[in-house]
Design a protein around this motif. Structure first.
Motif: not given
Length: 297
Positions: A108-114, A127-138
């Protein structure tokens, strides 16, 4: 060159979790302990330390099922990013997964690591979970490749392999194939039996040809990394034969040792790329080659 190892001592483990927390949890004011979960004891852990013993990068692998493994908690210290440490860790975790017969890897990657993971053959699934309210994961997945060494951009490596076979017939006759492509190294292998001389060692000309094709391939992949295309020719080269090659021909290019400004292809229509190639017999160095490749539009 930094080595990937597993934490051993209590100090190793403390430093390992410290970096994981520092990079992945502390910026979002998460408490110590939040960087661990219930799977720590049954997971494979890897890290990279420098000569002073400082932990520079960490990552973990665990199995969700017998067929699926998952990469988690990959982190590189801010001061050491851009040195391909993440790629080295990912490579080691993939080898662990494939050697244990996993069919696929998930993460599950953060957007900046895609872009980083896509470059290593992972595909976005959803599209996966949103961590800490502002970090989208894929959610990203990579299938067990037919050639395990084709770690980075396996699609490019396949095109290179096909190009050699179709356009350079001698490569097929010599049994030259891509062995691996990673962030830091490109390597090939050859069929010794197809290249034997009367002394039961590899023809000097075959060693030279293998080194030339390996350098050509490294240049091709360097162009792909820059989204450039051009005609590659060997302009000059020199080689030192050190020992007979009698067992397992292999040639490697350390990417960081290549020099030249391929980006000049865009502005000048021509560029030069100098590629050192080391030829091995298994793990013994038998020849050193340096090729000067010219790329034209």
């Amino acid at each position: 060159m930094f080595q990937v190892t597993a934490p051993q001592s209590s100090e190793d483990w403390q430093d390992y979790y410290q970096l994981r927390w520092q990079v992945l949890r502390a910026p979002w004011e998460q408490p110590r302990g939040s960087e661990q979960d219930d799977l720590e004891q049954e997971s494979e852990h890897r890290f990279i330390k420098n000569n002073e013993g400082d932990v520079l990068a960490v990552a973990r692998l665990h199995f969700n099922t017998q067929q699926q493994a998952q990469v988690r908690y990959m982190a590189v210290s801010e001061q050491h990013r851009g040195k391909r440490l993440g790629g080295r860790l990912l490579h080691e975790l993939e080898k662990l997964a494939w050697n244990q017969n996993a069919d696929e890897l998930v993460l599950y990657a953060r957007e900046r690591a895609l872009a980083f993971y896509e470059g290593h053959g992972y595909k976005v699934v959803e599209k996966a979970h949103l961590a800490f309210g502002d970090i989208q994961h894929w959610k990203m997945v990579k299938q067990n490749p037919s050639e395990p060494g084709w770690f980075r951009h396996p699609d490019w490596t396949q095109v290179l392999q096909d190009t050699w076979r179709e356009s350079i017939p001698i490569s097929d006759a010599m049994g030259i194939k891509v062995e691996s492509y990673t962030d830091w190294q490109f390597s090939t292998r050859a069929d010794l039996k197809a290249n034997l001389n009367l002394h039961n060692s590899m023809f000097a000309g075959s060693v030279y040809s293998m080194a030339t094709l390996t350098g050509w391939g490294a240049t091709y992949l360097a162009l792909k990394e820059l989204n450039l295309e051009g005609n590659i020719v060997l302009a000059d080269a020199n080689i030192k034969y050190l020992k007979p090659l009698t067992t397992a021909p292999r040639a490697t290019v350390c990417i960081s040792e290549c020099t030249g400004k391929l980006i000049e292809l865009e502005t000048h229509g021509k560029a030069k790329y100098i590629v050192p190639v080391t030829v091995y017999d298994e793990d013994v160095v038998v020849a050193q080659f340096e090729g000067i490749f010219v790329v034209k539009r």
